[in-house]
Write a protein that holds these residues in place. Structure first.
Motif, PDB file in Angstrom:
ATOM      1  N   ASN A  53     -10.088   9.857  -0.274  1.00 19.21           N
ATOM      2  CA  ASN A  53      -9.063   8.888  -0.687  1.00 19.21           C
ATOM      3  C   ASN A  53      -9.689   7.586  -1.166  1.00 19.21           C
ATOM      4  O   ASN A  53     -10.906   7.466  -1.251  1.00 19.21           O
ATOM      5  N   TRP A  54      -8.830   6.630  -1.487  1.00 19.48           N
ATOM      6  CA  TRP A  54      -9.276   5.338  -2.014  1.00 19.48           C
ATOM      7  C   TRP A  54      -9.767   4.489  -0.859  1.00 19.48           C
ATOM      8  O   TRP A  54      -8.957   3.986  -0.067  1.00 19.48           O
ATOM      9  N   TYR A  86     -10.123  13.720  -8.510  1.00 14.39           N
ATOM     10  CA  TYR A  86      -9.153  12.707  -8.923  1.00 14.39           C
ATOM     11  C   TYR A  86      -8.684  12.893 -10.367  1.00 14.39           C
ATOM     12  O   TYR A  86      -7.624  12.401 -10.745  1.00 14.39           O
ATOM     13  N   ARG A 119     -16.319   9.488   0.271  1.00 16.40           N
ATOM     14  CA  ARG A 119     -15.440  10.644   0.549  1.00 16.40           C
ATOM     15  C   ARG A 119     -15.428  10.946   2.034  1.00 16.40           C
ATOM     16  O   ARG A 119     -16.414  11.408   2.587  1.00 16.40           O
ATOM     17  N   TYR A 151     -13.173   4.816  -5.090  1.00 20.12           N
ATOM     18  CA  TYR A 151     -13.235   6.270  -4.890  1.00 20.12           C
ATOM     19  C   TYR A 151     -14.659   6.753  -4.592  1.00 20.12           C
ATOM     20  O   TYR A 151     -14.948   7.938  -4.690  1.00 20.12           O
ATOM     21  N   ALA A 185      -4.367   7.174  -6.817  1.00 23.30           N
ATOM     22  CA  ALA A 185      -5.046   7.689  -5.610  1.00 23.30           C
ATOM     23  C   ALA A 185      -4.942   9.223  -5.544  1.00 23.30           C
ATOM     24  O   ALA A 185      -5.332   9.896  -6.492  1.00 23.30           O
ATOM     25  N   CYS A 186      -4.375   9.777  -4.469  1.00 26.19           N
ATOM     26  CA  CYS A 186      -4.247  11.243  -4.353  1.00 26.19           C
ATOM     27  C   CYS A 186      -2.867  11.702  -4.818  1.00 26.19           C
ATOM     28  O   CYS A 186      -2.511  12.870  -4.598  1.00 26.19           O
TER      29      CYS A 186
END
Ligand code: BGC
Length: 440
Positions: free
Chosen positions: A400-401, A418, A410, A407, A61-62
């Motif tokens: 994020n997811w 990513y 947004r 993904y 993820a982030c």
């Protein structure tokens, strides 16, 4: 609305002193570091074929667990009062898992940002199941552990995020984890989450916590026409999405005989579920337009809705839409908040908008600025109409997811690449920062 140059035409109206400004995220959607926690139902779900639009998982993820200092700096730069994040129950179960939240909360406090943790945002440990009543008691035990460790620095607590979506999408329709398609047999999942909420409120108070709320998703329900069948369908939808998760908390009863379908000693459970709250969190994205049931499956906003439900969801026309296809209806927020006040009267504690935001591509995200500007004006109209709203949190700080959308959507004020994990504030980040500065 934005002008041609994308600049909203006038400054936002003035919000009351002490109004709490923040942004939201959730653990599973940003944290990554999946090998440093127990598996959650979302890990198992995402591993199945065809469930996530881009075939991705949230394993990285982030990478927020390893980059949270950078993210706290972004929060401080934005100038928010508060940060709503969620604590991952699967991470707390892993050795040392709570240490991460301890550091995060310390760093937030040092940066002058008040921590607002949500204790459950859909990432149930994979070995647990909301169909089991015992999950509620286990949740309360986990909440006690978290409260004892973080309680001295937390500003506001949130028990659950959107039990309605978790029940409907995850257990009734199967498009979210854990992927059950139980339709109305999912009702015990709703009851057990509500019971978990009530037990958590008690556990938090026993640990000395104050300022406790929940983040429920709500939206106005618009009947597709004045026809009786459409009106009845809209009423059923409103009961399931709005009242099923608000009436027990605020009125100590289930709407429309639904209590009889719930497991266990419902009257005794309602005493727990209706523990008084200090505030009530509302996540708002869009209204729903609802019509009479149809014989065939329908699809709306990417969600396939099977035949057999007492309603169908219809497109809302005449409004701009986000990249998700959701209509942008700021006045729906005014309608929702004033409608809630009218429905619940003095049983409704002060309200905080715990999520509001939109999916758009691009760094120069004028559409997001227009969305936020419009919704803040709509929120202010609710304040002027006498609704006691105490705060507003944008969804979300970071791209994020996005659950089953992976993904591909947004929602962030900050863009995340990513591949490199590089964070880049978007135009909306700068806009929100200026809007906050103007309120000081
Ligand atoms: C959820 C978030 C989600 C957002 C946008 C809310 O329903 O709480 O986790 O990312 O909506 O879909």
């Amino acid at each position: 609305m934005a002008t041609d140059a994308g600049v909203p035409p006038s400054p936002l109206p003035r919000f009351p002193d002490g109004f709490l400004w923040g942004v939201s995220t959730s653990a599973h959607q940003i944290e990554g570091a999946a090998d440093e926690r127990e598996p959650s139902v979302w890990d198992a779900f995402a591993a199945g074929p065809g469930r996530i639009r881009d075939g991705s998982t949230a394993a990285v993820a982030c990478d927020h667990v390893h980059r949270h200092r950078e993210d706290v700096a972004l929060l401080a730069g934005l100038g928010v009062d508060a940060y709503r994040f969620s604590v991952s129950w699967p991470r707390v179960l892993a050795p040392g898992g709570l240490d991460f939240y301890d550091r995060l909360v310390d760093d937030l406090c040092a940066a002058g940002v008040r921590p607002v943790p949500t204790l459950f945002h859909w990432d149930l440990p994979a070995r647990l199941d909301w169909r089991e009543r015992d999950t509620a008691a286990r949740f309360a035990a986990y909440v006690t552990t978290v409260a004892e460790r973080l309680g001295d620095r937390v500003h506001k607590w949130i028990t659950l995020n959107e039990p309605a979506e978790h029940t409907l999408l995850g257990h009734a329709l199967g498009v979210h984890a854990p992927g059950e398609r139980l339709l109305f047999d999912a009702l015990p999942v709703a009851h057990h989450q509500l019971l978990a909420h009530g037990l958590a409120v008690r556990a938090l108070r026993a640990a000395g916590a104050r300022d406790i709320g929940i983040a429920n998703s709500h939206g106005p329900t618009w009947a597709a026409s004045r026809a009786e069948t459409d009106m009845a369908a809209a009423d059923s939808y409103d009961i399931l999405l709005n009242r099923l998760f608000a009436d027990p908390l605020l009125l100590r009863r289930y709407p429309s005989g639904l209590g009889e379908l719930m497991p266990g000693d419902v009257a005794a459970d309602l005493e727990i579920i209706a523990e008084p709250l200090d505030w009530y969190g509302i996540n708002y994205y869009a209204p729903a337009r609802v019509g009479a049931p149809q014989d065939a499956e329908t699809e709306i906003g990417g969600v396939r809705v099977p035949a057999g439900l007492p309603f169908t969801l219809r497109e809302i026309e005449g409004y701009p839409v986000t990249d998700f296809g959701w209509p942008v209806v700021p006045e729906g927020l005014t309608e929702l908040l004033t409608g809630f006040r009218d429905r619940y009267g003095d049983r409704l504690p002060p309200v905080v908008v715990t999520e509001n935001g939109c999916a758009y591509e691009g760094l120069d995200d004028q559409d997001r600025i227009a969305y936020l500007d419009g919704h803040l004006r709509a929120l202010h109209r609710a304040l002027t109409a006498g609704v006691d709203v105490r705060g507003y949190f944008v969804w979300s700080l970071l791209d994020n997811w996005e659950w089953a959308e992976g993904y591909t959507r947004r929602f962030g004020l900050v863009h995340v690449d990513y591949a490199t994990q590089r964070r880049t504030p978007k135009a909306s980040y700068e806009w929100f920062k200026e809007a906050l500065r103007a309120q000081r």
